[in-house]
Design a protein around this motif. Sequence first.
Motif, short mmCIF file in Angstrom:
data_model
loop_
_atom_site.label_atom_id
_atom_site.label_comp_id
_atom_site.label_asym_id
_atom_site.label_seq_id
_atom_site.Cartn_x
_atom_site.Cartn_y
_atom_site.Cartn_z
N GLU A 64 47.61 84.29 21.71
CA GLU A 64 47.28 85.53 22.27
C GLU A 64 48.44 86.52 22.06
O GLU A 64 48.15 87.61 21.80
CB GLU A 64 46.66 85.31 23.58
N GLY A 67 48.55 87.97 18.72
CA GLY A 67 47.35 88.94 18.37
C GLY A 67 46.34 87.74 17.43
O GLY A 67 45.36 88.62 16.93
N ALA A 69 44.31 85.24 18.85
CA ALA A 69 43.37 84.82 19.74
C ALA A 69 43.22 85.97 21.10
O ALA A 69 44.21 86.49 21.32
CB ALA A 69 43.60 83.43 20.10
N GLU A 70 42.27 85.88 21.65
CA GLU A 70 41.94 86.39 23.02
C GLU A 70 41.25 85.63 24.09
O GLU A 70 40.33 84.81 23.62
CB GLU A 70 41.38 88.05 22.71
N ARG A 72 38.30 85.75 27.25
CA ARG A 72 37.30 86.57 27.48
C ARG A 72 36.88 85.82 28.72
O ARG A 72 36.60 84.53 28.79
CB ARG A 72 36.27 86.77 26.79
N THR A 86 40.64 86.42 17.17
CA THR A 86 40.56 87.49 16.70
C THR A 86 40.25 87.89 15.22
O THR A 86 40.25 86.79 14.58
CB THR A 86 42.01 88.65 17.00
N THR A 87 40.00 88.82 14.78
CA THR A 87 39.94 89.26 13.37
C THR A 87 41.18 88.79 12.71
O THR A 87 40.82 88.10 11.63
CB THR A 87 39.37 90.55 13.01
N GLN A 88 42.17 89.10 13.04
CA GLN A 88 43.29 88.90 12.47
C GLN A 88 43.60 87.26 12.38
O GLN A 88 44.01 86.71 11.62
CB GLN A 88 44.61 89.32 13.15
N ARG A 90 41.16 84.85 12.54
CA ARG A 90 40.21 84.44 11.46
C ARG A 90 40.59 84.42 9.99
O ARG A 90 40.91 83.62 9.39
CB ARG A 90 38.84 84.89 11.75
#
Length: 134
Positions: A64, A67, A69-70, A72, A86-88, A90
Amino acid sequence: MLKVTRMIEAELRERMRQSWDITLPRFDVMAALRRADEGMKMSDLSGVLRVSNGNVTGIVDRLEADGLAERRSVEGDRRAMRVLLTTQGREMFDEMAAVHELWVDELFSPIGAQGLSTVHTRLGRITEKLEAED
């Protein structure tokens, strides 16, 4: 078998560190998350990886912070958190996974495709037996 496993793992660890400055546990968490489009609850992630919640929490914290993973919140469960790439994250994982696959192919090349298939089948039988005993 254990010696070869450790040698292959050490080689992959070093290549991952040199190429992306990432650890195998971080790669494993990213792989599990990549397979789950909606993300995973932290508890499910630790179960899939067969590691403690504390280990997963530390790895997710670092992903995280980078940048990748995030977290929720899970609707209907205020205590649970869902983790996703995250997109980055993936994009980075997809790049790493493609190269990782080439490395694994290279490391197993001395036994060839047929030999690898035989090993996979026989180890699968052992796994099935052990899982049935659990």
